[in-house]
Design a protein around this motif. Structure first.
Motif, mmCIF file in Angstrom:
data_model
loop_
_atom_site.group_PDB
_atom_site.id
_atom_site.type_symbol
_atom_site.label_atom_id
_atom_site.label_comp_id
_atom_site.label_asym_id
_atom_site.label_seq_id
_atom_site.Cartn_x
_atom_site.Cartn_y
_atom_site.Cartn_z
ATOM 1 N N ALA A 166 0.963 -1.219 -0.058
ATOM 2 C CA ALA A 166 -0.028 -0.060 0.150
ATOM 3 C C ALA A 166 0.678 1.185 -0.092
ATOM 4 O O ALA A 166 0.640 2.262 -0.755
ATOM 5 C CB ALA A 166 -0.925 -0.030 1.526
ATOM 6 N N MET B 105 2.053 1.944 -3.499
ATOM 7 C CA MET B 105 1.142 2.203 -4.367
ATOM 8 C C MET B 105 0.932 3.876 -4.223
ATOM 9 O O MET B 105 0.636 4.559 -4.967
ATOM 10 C CB MET B 105 0.020 1.394 -4.519
ATOM 11 C CG MET B 105 -0.086 0.007 -4.742
ATOM 12 S SD MET B 105 0.794 -0.030 -6.555
ATOM 13 C CE MET B 105 2.634 -0.825 -6.198
ATOM 14 N N VAL B 106 0.944 4.198 -2.949
ATOM 15 C CA VAL B 106 0.732 5.648 -2.570
ATOM 16 C C VAL B 106 1.693 6.429 -2.942
ATOM 17 O O VAL B 106 1.507 7.430 -3.517
ATOM 18 C CB VAL B 106 0.658 5.843 -1.091
ATOM 19 C CG1 VAL B 106 0.580 7.234 -0.565
ATOM 20 C CG2 VAL B 106 -0.999 5.015 -0.560
ATOM 21 N N ALA C 231 -1.693 1.223 -9.944
ATOM 22 C CA ALA C 231 -1.629 1.864 -8.581
ATOM 23 C C ALA C 231 -3.005 2.087 -7.952
ATOM 24 O O ALA C 231 -3.331 1.771 -6.961
ATOM 25 C CB ALA C 231 -0.690 3.169 -8.571
ATOM 26 N N LEU D 236 -4.530 -0.177 -4.871
ATOM 27 C CA LEU D 236 -4.207 0.383 -3.507
ATOM 28 C C LEU D 236 -5.499 0.163 -2.660
ATOM 29 O O LEU D 236 -5.411 -0.152 -1.337
ATOM 30 C CB LEU D 236 -4.214 2.111 -3.764
ATOM 31 C CG LEU D 236 -4.045 2.670 -2.505
ATOM 32 C CD1 LEU D 236 -3.023 2.398 -1.459
ATOM 33 C CD2 LEU D 236 -4.108 4.230 -2.860
#
Length: 348
Positions: free
Chosen positions: A50, A53-54, A198, A202
């Motif tokens: 996560a 992806m952020v 992404a 997420l």
């Protein structure tokens, strides 16, 4: 542009450069993952993914808003089109981190070297690619057999970790094939695919992290981590985004099978280094035999691919030469007809 058309126009130097870029990114990533999940005991795969992806979303959106990148906003239609690739990517990333926690690096690499076999099957069945030559198929068979031998020699066999590793192989081959398919048929470039991926993954990573109660465990773990952990974790997050880019780029420019083979070559070096890092691994004859077979299969594959590439280039040059000759012939005929018409006009 179809895959075959791209193969015609892309020079070998660009393909090799892309493959080498992925090789360098990939070879360092597993050691960073192993350091985080084992040395620092931060075994929270959904939280790690996560964060990656952020970081990817913030970076690409910042570059897009500032005008450095020309990309469209994420749309629901794009997300749905790329969803199968995103889901298999999320599955592969999570399973790989789980497997790496319970396996040493040499055996993890041996398991991942089975990916070219699955990619080969999927490229023929899903992408309708022609069957590879007998030599190419044999090289992949040697690689896979070597991986099995190396796994049989593991004195620290963990059934759960090996099961997760085997599933991650199928997930990796699936998402690489789907990325290649999206590049060919949906005409998405590498950055667009990463951007969509992404946003797609997420919510999946955040949901799974919440379901498994990772946030409270992460908060408790951070209280006991040393200062060096934060530097390594930041490097892991950035490197993970760069690795995703290099992997998507390699699958789009080269092929899913070539990307898998680059991963194989990387894992051979990774296996040798893994014998001496993170506590080391006891040598076993089956480990050595499997490693030798892996290297042999990789050498045969590289040689066959190079020869096939040269033959394709020679055929293309002959076709282009023939086209130029035909064009010149047509031009000469047209000029002759025009000269005859002018002569007739003067005679009249």
């Amino acid at each position: 542009m179809s895959r075959q058309d791209k193969d015609k126009v892309l020079p070998n130097s660009k393909v090799l450069s892309v493959a080498f870029f992925y090789f360098i990114c990939s070879i360092s990533m597993n050691f960073l993952n192993k350091a985080i999940v084992s040395s620092y005991e931060f075994n929270y795969p959904f939280t790690i993914m996560a964060c990656q992806m952020v970081f990817t979303i913030i970076l690409l959106d910042s570059l897009r808003i500032s005008g450095f990148l020309k990309m469209h906003w994420f749309s629901l239609q794009d997300g749905i089109e790329f969803l199968p690739a995103s889901l298999t990517f999320a599955l592969h990333s999570t399973l790989s981190l789980i497997a790496l926690h319970g396996m040493n690096i040499p055996m993890y690499g041996a398991m991942k070297r089975c990916c070219p076999l699955v990619s080969l099957i999927l490229s023929v069945t899903l992408l309708k690619k022609p069957r590879p030559s007998a030599l190419l198929s044999s090289s992949i068979g040697i690689i896979t057999l070597g991986a099995v031998l190396a796994a049989l020699g593991d004195l620290q066999f963990d059934q759960y970790a090996y099961s997760m590793g085997a599933l991650s192989v199928f997930a990796q081959a699936s998402y690489l094939t789907l990325v290649q398919k999206s590049s060919e048929f949906n005409h998405k470039n590498t950055l667009e695919m990463i951007y969509i991926n992404a946003y797609n993954t997420l919510p999946v990573f955040l949901t799974m992290a919440l379901v498994l109660g990772e946030p409270s465990k992460v908060a408790n773990s951070l209280l006991h981590e040393v200062a060096s952990f934060y530097y390594v974790f930041l490097l892991l997050v950035v490197s993970g985004s760069v690795l995703t880019y290099s992997q998507f780029l390699c699958a789009a420019v080269c092929s899913a099978l070539t990307t898998s083979m680059v991963g194989h070559c990387k894992s051979v070096i990774q296996t040798v280094l893994g014998f001496y890092t993170f506590g080391g691994v006891k040598f076993h004859p089956l480990n050595i035999a499997g490693l030798v077979m892996n290297i042999l299969g990789g050498v045969v594959y590289a040689y066959v691919k190079q020869m096939e590439g040269r033959r394709r280039e020679r055929r293309m040059s002959k076709v282009e030469s023939g086209s130029r000759k035909e064009s010149r012939t047509k031009s000469d005929v047209i000029l002759c007809i025009e000269d005859e018409n002018r002569n007739r006009t003067r005679d009249i």
